[in-house]
Design a protein around this motif. Sequence first.
Motif, PDB file in Angstrom:
ATOM      1  N   GLU A  51    -104.923  70.014   7.052  1.00  0.00           N
ATOM      2  CA  GLU A  51    -103.793  69.486   6.265  1.00  0.00           C
ATOM      3  C   GLU A  51    -102.592  70.433   6.375  1.00  0.00           C
ATOM      4  O   GLU A  51    -101.475  70.016   6.667  1.00  0.00           O
ATOM      5  N   CYS A  55     -98.875  69.892   8.112  1.00  0.00           N
ATOM      6  CA  CYS A  55     -97.654  70.052   7.290  1.00  0.00           C
ATOM      7  C   CYS A  55     -96.698  71.066   7.913  1.00  0.00           C
ATOM      8  O   CYS A  55     -95.487  70.940   7.787  1.00  0.00           O
ATOM      9  N   PHE A  78    -103.917  62.807   5.873  1.00  0.00           N
ATOM     10  CA  PHE A  78    -102.918  63.884   5.863  1.00  0.00           C
ATOM     11  C   PHE A  78    -101.600  63.504   6.539  1.00  0.00           C
ATOM     12  O   PHE A  78    -100.763  64.376   6.775  1.00  0.00           O
TER      13      PHE A  78
END
Length: 289
Positions: A51, A55, A78
């Motif tokens: 995740e 990001c 995600f």
Amino acid sequence: MKDGHRKKLKAGVMGWPVSHSLSPILHSYWLSKYNIEGLYKAIPVHPDALEKSLCDLQNKFYRGVNLTVPHKESALGFVDKIDNYAKRIGAINTVVVEGSGVLVGSNTDAIGFIENLRDVVPIEVGSGWFGRPAVVLGAGGAARAVCVALMDCGIKEIRLVNRTLDRATELILEIEGMADISNIYKWDNRSDALSHAGLLVNTTTLGMAGQLPLNIDLTELPIDATVHDIVYTPLETDLLFKARQRGNHVVDGLGMLLHQARPGFRSWFGTDPIVTSELRQVVLASLSK
Ligand code: ATR
């Protein structure tokens, strides 16, 4: 970070482990062939860090990534948007970072399968040999992609053969429209599924180097049927060898791997790359190292 490095278009493949991935070889080949100032890296990412790693892509100036084992399913949770193929297949293999930082997940395996098949055998949608039943061995992630591709080509009947029957049932129930065109066969009855078929696809791991062999009696398979093994180590599996010897048209697994990489490259680097015999040779050479 140096400015020059930041300006380079960057992408990569996340997996755990990831060193086995052939993606860096083929994307680097295309980058050099099309004179693109870009970089494609293998990025080892532990499942617990997926995740955060996704990001961080925009901050690290990445245009996106491919995902390989074991991230393809978990990544669904995600990303910000999921394309239709990823939804239907239930897995993501390509992530694109849009300008605003939005992460778009897609699955290019179905497209890769069909584009490769189109390259080697003419497909007349819904007619000819493609109008006959298709037999799919296996019910894992690869089988899902193949089934979605076949449905979109207008196949009227898919015979799904899997060792674990529950998994085949799950696949049929989870892909919209599959139940209407599918029959499930027991693994022990796999040879019976072959009569009148136009296409046989192996999506199991059987026949892969280091795995058990795929034993299947091809007697019932029409000689004009196409046999496609998505395994590419070895390139000519026992299944393909047996099928070729009896006169069937055969398709190896390398082409699907190369074709599924095209949409990601196009999105990240702005050029639609071509699958050529030279690229096949480059990837094959790396396999034999
Ligand atoms: P992928 O996501 O790459 O398709 P997978 O989900 O591990 O990989 O699926 C592997 C496929 O190979 C499954 O269909 C599996 O059958 P089960 O669903 O019964 O596990 C099949 N497979 C693996 N080993 C097998 C064996 N010894 N005999 C028959 N099928 C086998």
